[in-house]
Design an enzyme around this catalytic site. Sequence first.
Site, short mmCIF file in Angstrom:
data_model
loop_
_atom_site.label_atom_id
_atom_site.label_comp_id
_atom_site.label_asym_id
_atom_site.label_seq_id
_atom_site.Cartn_x
_atom_site.Cartn_y
_atom_site.Cartn_z
N SER A 124 -4.55 -5.66 -4.72
CA SER A 124 -3.89 -6.95 -4.45
C SER A 124 -4.94 -8.05 -4.35
CB SER A 124 -3.15 -6.82 -3.12
OG SER A 124 -2.78 -8.09 -2.63
N TYR A 148 -2.91 -4.01 6.21
CA TYR A 148 -2.46 -3.81 4.82
C TYR A 148 -3.61 -4.12 3.85
CZ TYR A 148 -0.47 -4.87 0.27
OH TYR A 148 -0.25 -4.92 -1.08
N LYS A 152 -5.96 -1.63 1.25
CA LYS A 152 -6.21 -1.82 -0.19
C LYS A 152 -7.72 -1.82 -0.46
CE LYS A 152 -2.07 -1.91 -1.64
NZ LYS A 152 -1.56 -0.85 -2.51
P1 NAD Z 1 7.80 -1.28 -3.34
O1 NAD Z 1 7.90 -1.04 -1.88
O2 NAD Z 1 9.00 -1.81 -4.04
O3 NAD Z 1 7.32 0.05 -4.10
C1 NAD Z 1 6.53 1.03 -3.49
C2 NAD Z 1 7.23 2.36 -3.69
O4 NAD Z 1 6.46 3.41 -3.13
C3 NAD Z 1 8.61 2.41 -3.02
O5 NAD Z 1 9.55 2.85 -3.96
C4 NAD Z 1 8.43 3.43 -1.88
O6 NAD Z 1 9.64 4.14 -1.64
C5 NAD Z 1 7.32 4.30 -2.44
N1 NAD Z 1 6.47 4.96 -1.42
C6 NAD Z 1 5.86 4.38 -0.36
N2 NAD Z 1 5.13 5.29 0.30
C7 NAD Z 1 5.26 6.46 -0.36
C8 NAD Z 1 4.74 7.77 -0.17
N3 NAD Z 1 3.95 8.07 0.86
N4 NAD Z 1 5.09 8.74 -1.05
C9 NAD Z 1 5.91 8.46 -2.10
N5 NAD Z 1 6.44 7.24 -2.32
C10 NAD Z 1 6.11 6.26 -1.47
O7 NAD Z 1 6.55 -2.24 -3.58
P2 NAD Z 1 6.05 -2.96 -4.90
O8 NAD Z 1 6.18 -4.43 -4.67
O9 NAD Z 1 6.67 -2.35 -6.09
O10 NAD Z 1 4.51 -2.63 -4.82
C11 NAD Z 1 3.93 -1.53 -5.51
C12 NAD Z 1 2.46 -1.44 -5.16
O11 NAD Z 1 1.83 -2.68 -5.51
C13 NAD Z 1 2.17 -1.23 -3.68
O12 NAD Z 1 1.07 -0.36 -3.56
C14 NAD Z 1 1.83 -2.62 -3.18
O13 NAD Z 1 0.97 -2.57 -2.06
C15 NAD Z 1 1.12 -3.20 -4.38
N6 NAD Z 1 1.18 -4.67 -4.42
C16 NAD Z 1 2.39 -5.30 -4.34
C17 NAD Z 1 2.45 -6.69 -4.35
C18 NAD Z 1 3.77 -7.41 -4.23
O14 NAD Z 1 3.79 -8.59 -3.90
N7 NAD Z 1 4.91 -6.79 -4.50
C19 NAD Z 1 1.27 -7.43 -4.46
C20 NAD Z 1 0.06 -6.76 -4.56
C21 NAD Z 1 0.03 -5.36 -4.55
C1 UD1 Z 2 1.74 -12.08 0.90
C2 UD1 Z 2 0.80 -11.29 1.76
C3 UD1 Z 2 -0.26 -10.66 0.89
C4 UD1 Z 2 0.39 -9.82 -0.21
C5 UD1 Z 2 1.33 -10.73 -1.00
C6 UD1 Z 2 2.05 -10.02 -2.08
C7 UD1 Z 2 0.83 -12.39 3.95
C8 UD1 Z 2 0.04 -13.19 4.92
N1 UD1 Z 2 0.21 -12.14 2.77
O1 UD1 Z 2 1.01 -13.08 0.23
O2 UD1 Z 2 -1.11 -9.83 1.66
O3 UD1 Z 2 -0.61 -9.29 -1.07
O4 UD1 Z 2 2.30 -11.27 -0.09
O5 UD1 Z 2 2.98 -9.12 -1.52
O6 UD1 Z 2 1.94 -11.97 4.21
N2 UD1 Z 2 6.27 -18.99 2.35
C9 UD1 Z 2 7.10 -19.90 2.99
N3 UD1 Z 2 8.25 -19.43 3.54
C10 UD1 Z 2 8.62 -18.12 3.49
C11 UD1 Z 2 7.78 -17.20 2.83
C12 UD1 Z 2 6.60 -17.65 2.28
O7 UD1 Z 2 6.80 -21.09 3.04
O8 UD1 Z 2 9.68 -17.76 4.04
C13 UD1 Z 2 5.03 -19.48 1.71
C14 UD1 Z 2 3.75 -18.86 2.24
O9 UD1 Z 2 3.27 -19.59 3.35
C15 UD1 Z 2 2.84 -18.94 1.01
C16 UD1 Z 2 3.83 -18.79 -0.17
O10 UD1 Z 2 5.10 -19.12 0.35
O11 UD1 Z 2 2.26 -20.21 0.91
C17 UD1 Z 2 3.87 -17.37 -0.73
O12 UD1 Z 2 4.12 -16.46 0.35
P1 UD1 Z 2 4.39 -14.90 0.09
O13 UD1 Z 2 5.42 -14.73 -0.96
O14 UD1 Z 2 4.63 -14.28 1.42
O15 UD1 Z 2 3.03 -14.38 -0.53
P2 UD1 Z 2 1.52 -14.51 0.04
O16 UD1 Z 2 1.48 -15.16 1.36
O17 UD1 Z 2 0.70 -15.09 -1.04
#
Ligand code: NAD
Ligand code: UD1
Length: 337
Positions: A124, A148, A152
């Site tokens: 991330s 979190y 990572k």
């Molecule tokens: P998500 O929660 O939708 O998907 C994660 C999946 O992993 C879920 O289906 C959950 O049921 C499964 N899971 C969790 N722990 C498990 C375990 N121990 N064994 C088997 N399955 C398990 O999340 P996502 O948004 O699809 O994210 C996927 C990956 O990308 C994650 O590792 C997350 O940290 C990373 N990531 C997500 C974002 C974001 O904003 N969505 C940003 C940066 C990184």
């Molecule tokens: C968040 C996580 C980050 C993670 C990323 C993707 C935090 C502090 N950081 O990032 O670790 O990798 O999600 O999953 O949670 N905002 C509002 N109102 C809301 C929600 C968000 O104003 O109800 C604003 C936030 O202040 C930010 C922007 O929207 O400026 C994006 O927020 P968000 O979607 O939560 O993502 P990140 O904060 O970038």
Amino acid sequence: MTILVTGGAGYIGSHTVVELLNEGHEVVILDNLSNASVTALSRVEQITQKSLTFYQGDVLNKAFLQKVFTDHPIHSVIHFAGLKAVGESVEQPLRYYENNVTGTLTLCEIMNEFNVKNLVFSSSATVYGDPASLPITEDFPTSATNPYGQSKLMVENILSDLYQADNTWNIARLRYFNPVGAHPSGLIGEDPNDIPNNLMPFISQVAVGKRDKLSVFGNDYNTHDGTGVRDYIHVVDLARGHLQALKKLNTNPGLVTYNLGTGQGYSVLEMIHAFELACQKPIPYQIASRRSGDIAACYAAPQKALTELNWQASHTLEDMVMSSWHWQSNNPNGYSD
Ligand code: NAD
Ligand code: UD1
């Protein structure tokens, strides 16, 4: 090729599985369904008209992993399985470290045992902490401000050590910026369990009438309109980035790290206004205080992925908000509809 996708029923995982099946890969999914619904997988099959193999189970369970690796000729693993809520990680650090760090250690141990050494890991942009300048390149210093993000970063470091010890591994660490949007079919999308933490699912739940209004966390940042700026990336672009990473691993690159972002930052107010155009109604919002741990602005330098993976985001902001709205309006209660 047979690809094992951990967390494949989740938001990014399900979109990636669509692209993998469309490319002709065999897909084996392992997910404990702690944050996902099996309905997502039947929708993936509906979209692609292809079948996949699904195991409900945990990456922490060695015997279960051994069975999966015994039963399938797995070539590469894409490891999405993890917990991702920042606030929850502060309250339950042990659960986050166990799931995200021990889960990855267990997976790598079994991959080693079965001599499967191609891994794509979901990292991330949070590993950049509060960047000293923008845009962010992959060589920026890393840091973490919550469990979190720490999990990572720890996994990134563990994978680096693993590669140093055994350079027959090929590992891609992909640093996602802010994934948003949904598949154009409107059949799969983001389905948060509880009150959404992230901006886009919150906005779409306001638009669909599930929540009254959005709180904008701070309008006094040093950005063009005072609200936070992020690099939002369409989940289908992100999914395709994984296919390019898999191709890269087949060239035996060793340990590689890429930003997956667009390079373009949008503010919270810009996101609200773009969504209003998509859903054709106003999104009520109020200005609230800053959220602890938030930074002013964050966006990627995406050039390394373009040069080395031949990948770049192609979806526009309009595609992101339109597809989010298509998914949310068709499935107001997500997969439980
Ligand atoms: P998500 O929660 O939708 O998907 C994660 C999946 O992993 C879920 O289906 C959950 O049921 C499964 N899971 C969790 N722990 C498990 C375990 N121990 N064994 C088997 N399955 C398990 O999340 P996502 O948004 O699809 O994210 C996927 C990956 O990308 C994650 O590792 C997350 O940290 C990373 N990531 C997500 C974002 C974001 O904003 N969505 C940003 C940066 C990184
Ligand atoms: C968040 C996580 C980050 C993670 C990323 C993707 C935090 C502090 N950081 O990032 O670790 O990798 O999600 O999953 O949670 N905002 C509002 N109102 C809301 C929600 C968000 O104003 O109800 C604003 C936030 O202040 C930010 C922007 O929207 O400026 C994006 O927020 P968000 O979607 O939560 O993502 P990140 O904060 O970038």
